[in-house]
Enzyme design. Structure first.
Site, short mmCIF file in Angstrom:
data_model
loop_
_atom_site.label_atom_id
_atom_site.label_comp_id
_atom_site.label_asym_id
_atom_site.label_seq_id
_atom_site.Cartn_x
_atom_site.Cartn_y
_atom_site.Cartn_z
N ILE A 78 43.65 40.59 34.76
CA ILE A 78 42.68 39.55 34.41
C ILE A 78 42.78 38.49 35.49
CG2 ILE A 78 42.62 39.97 31.93
CD1 ILE A 78 44.55 37.60 31.61
N SER A 79 41.62 37.92 35.86
CA SER A 79 41.62 37.00 37.00
C SER A 79 41.83 35.54 36.62
CB SER A 79 40.33 37.15 37.79
OG SER A 79 39.22 37.03 36.94
N THR A 80 41.61 35.18 35.36
CA THR A 80 41.86 33.79 34.95
C THR A 80 42.75 33.76 33.72
OG1 THR A 80 39.96 33.63 33.46
CG2 THR A 80 39.56 33.10 35.78
#
Length: 197
Positions: A18-20
């Site tokens: 997941i990027s955030t």
């Protein structure tokens, strides 16, 4: 290190990203568990554009020939088509399969291998077109008299001033370089090039 988990010749190993921090990896983790992944490596708050992803690196170190690296979606693994193809090619060379659950992509099947090779051919074709367009653009620019490349550090005027100062013999090469606004190496190179003209 296997953390007590026993890999078999066809073990599924999961990777989630997941990027955030606000995103929740649970959807990916649930899908990977349902698919039968023995172990899942998760990078949280890590952009796919980064070269180094700690858990992906750990996963690639841990995974063994005969295993299949499994992701929820293709974009969880590769930051671009080129990067994805390089990564999957490297896995294949190590005897490791690759599977994406959402797209139904699986390099352990003949159809999956075919799709992967088609993607690779398309990426290569796209690169070739880009190179061809770039070269054509440069040729047109040259034909129209445009000078290409970085501008010279020393203008003809500055080079002429440097020659005069050098002839006077009152300044060191470094001092002359400072006056004309370049490095000593650039000054030497430009003077040598001018002498060869």
């Amino acid at each position: 290190m296997t953390d007590g988990l026993q890999q078999t010749p066809s073990t599924l190993i999961g990777y989630a990203r997941i990027s955030t921090i606000d995103q929740n990896p649970q959807l990916q983790l649930d899908a990977l568990k349902r698919a039968g992944c023995l172990r899942i490596f998760t990078d949280e708050g890590v952009s796919g554009s980064l070269d180094r992803r700690p858990q992906l690196d750990a996963c690639l170190d841990w995974i063994r020939p005969g295993d299949t690296l499994t992701v929820w979606k293709l974009d969880r693994l590769g930051r671009s088509l080129k990067h994805l193809i390089e990564l999957v090619t490297d896995l294949g060379e190590r005897g490791i399969g690759f599977r994406s659950l959402t797209e139904g992509f699986d390099t352990t099947t003949p159809g999956g291998k075919l799709v992967f090779h088609v993607l690779g051919a398309l990426a290569e074709f796209e690169r070739s077109l880009l190179i061809e367009r770039t070269l054509a653009g440069l040729a047109v620019a040259r034909a129209n008299g445009k000078k290409l490349g970085r501008p010279r550090k020393l203008t003809p005027e500055k080079l002429a001033s440097a020659k005069v100062l050098l002839t006077e013999g009152k300044m060191t090469m470094q001092q002359i370089a400072d006056v004309v606004g370049c490095s000593r190496a650039t000054l030497y190179r430009e003077l040598k090039a001018a002498a060869g003209e």
